[in-house]
Design a protein around this motif. Structure first.
Motif, PDB file in Angstrom:
ATOM      1  N   SER A  69      -1.607   0.248  -9.536  1.00 36.84           N
ATOM      2  CA  SER A  69      -1.479   1.341  -8.567  1.00 36.84           C
ATOM      3  C   SER A  69      -2.341   2.265  -8.391  1.00 36.84           C
ATOM      4  O   SER A  69      -3.230   2.466  -9.281  1.00 36.84           O
ATOM      5  N   GLY A  70      -2.824   2.834  -7.211  1.00 36.22           N
ATOM      6  CA  GLY A  70      -3.692   3.627  -6.839  1.00 36.22           C
ATOM      7  C   GLY A  70      -3.404   5.237  -7.410  1.00 36.22           C
ATOM      8  O   GLY A  70      -4.389   5.961  -7.736  1.00 36.22           O
ATOM      9  N   ASN A  71      -2.317   5.546  -7.877  1.00 36.79           N
ATOM     10  CA  ASN A  71      -1.933   6.715  -8.631  1.00 36.79           C
ATOM     11  C   ASN A  71      -2.213   6.761  -9.906  1.00 36.79           C
ATOM     12  O   ASN A  71      -2.836   7.810 -10.332  1.00 36.79           O
ATOM     13  N   THR A  72      -1.972   5.575 -10.641  1.00 41.11           N
ATOM     14  CA  THR A  72      -1.968   5.721 -12.126  1.00 41.11           C
ATOM     15  C   THR A  72      -3.086   4.706 -12.843  1.00 41.11           C
ATOM     16  O   THR A  72      -3.453   4.933 -13.688  1.00 41.11           O
ATOM     17  N   HIS A  73      -3.564   3.844 -11.896  1.00 43.74           N
ATOM     18  CA  HIS A  73      -4.566   2.834 -12.260  1.00 43.74           C
ATOM     19  C   HIS A  73      -3.873   2.092 -13.179  1.00 43.74           C
ATOM     20  O   HIS A  73      -4.637   1.098 -14.021  1.00 43.74           O
ATOM     21  N   LYS A  74      -2.712   1.962 -13.204  1.00 40.88           N
ATOM     22  CA  LYS A  74      -1.879   0.919 -14.210  1.00 40.88           C
ATOM     23  C   LYS A  74      -0.984   0.174 -13.275  1.00 40.88           C
ATOM     24  O   LYS A  74      -0.891   0.207 -12.288  1.00 40.88           O
ATOM     25  N   PRO A  75      -0.457  -1.026 -13.965  1.00 41.19           N
ATOM     26  CA  PRO A  75       0.317  -2.026 -13.082  1.00 41.19           C
ATOM     27  C   PRO A  75       1.528  -1.068 -12.365  1.00 41.19           C
ATOM     28  O   PRO A  75       2.216  -0.189 -13.255  1.00 41.19           O
ATOM     29  N   ILE A  76       1.888  -1.440 -11.218  1.00 39.84           N
ATOM     30  CA  ILE A  76       3.250  -1.058 -10.620  1.00 39.84           C
ATOM     31  C   ILE A  76       4.533  -1.658 -11.380  1.00 39.84           C
ATOM     32  O   ILE A  76       4.492  -2.990 -11.593  1.00 39.84           O
ATOM     33  N   PHE A 102       0.779  -1.160   0.042  1.00 42.98           N
ATOM     34  CA  PHE A 102      -0.053  -0.041   0.086  1.00 42.98           C
ATOM     35  C   PHE A 102       0.815   1.160   0.038  1.00 42.98           C
ATOM     36  O   PHE A 102       0.485   2.279  -0.800  1.00 42.98           O
ATOM     37  N   GLN A 103       2.100   1.206   0.770  1.00 40.25           N
ATOM     38  CA  GLN A 103       2.843   2.205   0.972  1.00 40.25           C
ATOM     39  C   GLN A 103       3.142   2.745  -0.301  1.00 40.25           C
ATOM     40  O   GLN A 103       3.803   3.973  -0.718  1.00 40.25           O
ATOM     41  N   ILE A 104       3.671   1.930  -1.209  1.00 37.41           N
ATOM     42  CA  ILE A 104       4.266   2.336  -2.639  1.00 37.41           C
ATOM     43  C   ILE A 104       3.127   2.489  -3.687  1.00 37.41           C
ATOM     44  O   ILE A 104       3.475   2.567  -4.817  1.00 37.41           O
ATOM     45  N   GLY A 105       1.932   2.429  -3.091  1.00 36.15           N
ATOM     46  CA  GLY A 105       1.058   2.936  -4.153  1.00 36.15           C
ATOM     47  C   GLY A 105      -0.121   1.722  -4.391  1.00 36.15           C
ATOM     48  O   GLY A 105      -1.007   2.009  -5.208  1.00 36.15           O
ATOM     49  N   ALA A 106       0.325   0.505  -4.152  1.00 36.32           N
ATOM     50  CA  ALA A 106      -0.898  -0.553  -4.506  1.00 36.32           C
ATOM     51  C   ALA A 106      -2.250  -0.341  -4.022  1.00 36.32           C
ATOM     52  O   ALA A 106      -2.401   0.201  -2.820  1.00 36.32           O
ATOM     53  N   LEU A 107      -3.029  -0.522  -4.963  1.00 36.92           N
ATOM     54  CA  LEU A 107      -4.624   0.004  -4.637  1.00 36.92           C
ATOM     55  C   LEU A 107      -5.111  -1.046  -3.752  1.00 36.92           C
ATOM     56  O   LEU A 107      -5.234  -2.489  -3.891  1.00 36.92           O
ATOM     57  N   PRO A 108      -5.611  -0.619  -2.485  1.00 40.69           N
ATOM     58  CA  PRO A 108      -6.363  -1.699  -1.612  1.00 40.69           C
ATOM     59  C   PRO A 108      -7.679  -1.935  -1.936  1.00 40.69           C
ATOM     60  O   PRO A 108      -8.763  -1.118  -2.551  1.00 40.69           O
ATOM     61  N   VAL A 109      -8.051  -3.319  -2.020  1.00 38.70           N
ATOM     62  CA  VAL A 109      -9.460  -3.667  -2.351  1.00 38.70           C
ATOM     63  C   VAL A 109     -10.033  -4.474  -1.163  1.00 38.70           C
ATOM     64  O   VAL A 109      -9.647  -5.462  -0.522  1.00 38.70           O
TER      65      VAL A 109
END
Length: 516
Positions: free
Chosen positions: A471-478, A286-293
């Motif tokens: 990613s929660g920032n880009t909605h693209k894969p980290i 989560f800290q590096i931007g992974a989208l929580p579900v």
């Protein structure tokens, strides 16, 4: 004064940390992952896998088979996490064993069952992927050395048909142990035990390029969430040229984080999970931007017992024994109160309704020897020896032992047996498929007290069908980050259908290993 934009590092500090990070407090939540230029790597691999459960080992095996060098890190001294202690059941729609026994099934039916159990909030594309590759995952486990029972598939709660195959030893260890041997024999693939993942390492573009860990680590379950106060171990950094696969499992044993999600779960609540099932790796993602579900959906195992710690033997005796051809009764009135083969959430909710009204009124599952089935016979003595299961000669003795109204109990048994004969059950249990097998009037009677325990955490990081973390920032894969298994969210919705976890973990573990 000129307003300056945020640097990439500042953005990481303040952006898309995930809802769960607040549990650590502001100072820790704002600590960004280390950058590659700040790290001196001690070792270098193509792929690094975090966790040694079904998902982690499948990912490692697939990646190593492609000729990649793979390191698997495991924080515990024992391999396998929750996978090694589970019941060894794997749901596989349309498998050859179903066809052999004349069982009609389809991917669509499997998905419908999962959606019903998950209250319709499942991410369907992930279910479709699992259904499409379930048989392949089963075959891959066999290639790795797993041995499965060659008998009619089992019918687990919430499924509309029998589609579960069970390991010969009725434990997830029947898959994990041979997979460990398989993985460690592959060229360029190795496992480091007692090596705790601490953080991801990112390059200047935000790609995951490695991890920091602590070797010679000793987990201490008496400390706070994910052993945060434990500073044991030697700090190391490992580079991952192709990427990192997060397969760290769920957080069912994390007293702090699970209580944050569901305040009804007290610190002293027992769980079916191993002690290392904590949220630390999930929160780092989560800290590096992974989208929580769907992180706050936590499943309770309705087949667990207050008379043993952890997963134990009770789930085996109840799921395919007492729950199938027997009944569960409310000790206060001697009556049935649920479909014993409904999905897990439905049954757990029914049990909680009783326990929240009368905390010591543990419901009791009741059956006779014929209710267990041949594969469970060897476990009966073990269950009796541990006293998690009790044996009685008459229903009057059962009633006396659990303070159940005897007349009402006898009426419930008789009513259930009559329904089995007619093929119609008042609670909707599929008794028409039982071939007249119910509770034998002559006894003896076998009983297990019931208490739901935290079992599976539904939520986690969002992945796509390629097992890439979104990613929660880009909605693209980290870039460089993949995930599989219980650390991911969305697949199972509000509640996972029983025996689909092994399928989920193996399928997406394979996919992660193929794509990393």
């Amino acid at each position: 004064m000129k307003k300056e934009g945020l640097s990439r590092r500042d953005a990481l500090k303040f952006g898309a940390l995930g809802a769960g990070l607040a549990v650590f407090g502001a100072s820790n939540a704002m600590a960004a992952a280390p950058l590659e230029k700040e790290v001196k790597f001690d070792e270098e691999y193509d792929v690094i896998v975090i966790g040694t459960g079904f998902a982690g080992l499948a990912a490692a095996a697939k990646a190593a088979e492609r000729g990649l060098s793979v390191l698997v890190v495991e924080k515990m001294g024992r391999i396998g996490g929750n996978s090694v202690i589970n019941g060894g059941g794997m749901a596989v729609p349309n498998m050859p064993l179903q066809k052999k026994h004349g069982i009609e099934d389809s991917n669509e039916r499997f998905i419908e069952d999962c959606l019903k159990a998950g209250l319709g909030i499942n991410h369907v594309e992930l279910l479709e992927t699992i259904a499409a590759r379930a048989t392949e995952a089963l075959e891959f486990s066999i290639k790795c050395g797993a041995k499965w029972q060659d008998v009619k598939p089992a019918w687990f709660g919430g499924h509309s048909v029998a589609r579960t195959i069970v390991t010969e030893n009725m434990s997830g260890s029947g898959v994990i142990q041979p997979m460990v041997e398989f993985v460690e024999k592959l060229p360029g693939c190795k496992i480091y035990r007692r090596t705790k993942f601490d953080d991801f390492v990112l390059n200047a573009e935000g790609r995951v390029v490695g991890v920091t860990v602590r070797t010679n680590y000793r987990f201490d379950s008496k400390l706070l969430s994910d052993d945060l106060e434990n500073t044991a171990g030697e700090k190391k950094a490992y580079k991952a040229k192709r990427g990192v696969v997060l397969a760290s499992g769920g957080f069912g044993a994390d007293k702090m984080y699970r209580k944050l999600q569901d305040p009804r779960i007290t610190d002293d609540a027992d769980t079916t999970n191993h002690s290392g099932a904590t949220a630390g790796a999930l929160l780092k993602a989560f800290q590096i931007g992974a989208l929580p579900v769907q992180v706050d959906w936590i499943q309770f195992g309705p087949w667990a017992s207050p008379d043993e710690r952890g997963f134990g033997v009770a789930p085996l005796m109840t799921q395919q024994g007492l729950f199938k051809h027997g009944i569960a009764v409310d000790v206060r009135n001697g009556k049935r109160f649920m479909n014993e083969l409904a999905d897990r959430k439905t049954r757990a909710d029914a049990e909680f309704k009783i326990l929240r009204a009368s905390p010591e009124a543990y419901p009791v599952a009741i059956g006779t020897y014929n209710t267990f089935g041949e594969q469970l016979y060897p476990l009966i003595d073990k269950a009796l020896q541990t006293k998690v299961m009790q044996k009685f000669d008459t229903l009057d003795q059962v009633a006396a032992a659990y303070k159940i109204p005897a007349a009402a109990l006898k009426e419930s048994v008789a009513k259930f047996n009559e329904g089995v004969k007619k093929g119609i059950d008042e609670f909707g249990k599929p008794v028409a498929t039982f071939n007249g097998v119910g509770i034998e009037a002559k006894g003896p009677y076998y009983c297990v007290r019931l208490a739901p325990k935290p079992h599976h955490t539904m939520g986690g990081v969002k992945i796509n069908t390629k097992a890439e973390v979104i990613s929660g920032n880009t909605h693209k894969p980290i870039p460089g980050l993949f995930a599989a298994g219980e650390v991911t969210g969305g697949t199972h919705g509000a509640s996972r259908l029983g025996t689909v976890a092994v399928t989920d973990c193996l399928v997406f573990g394979m996919i992660a290993g193929e794509n990393v």
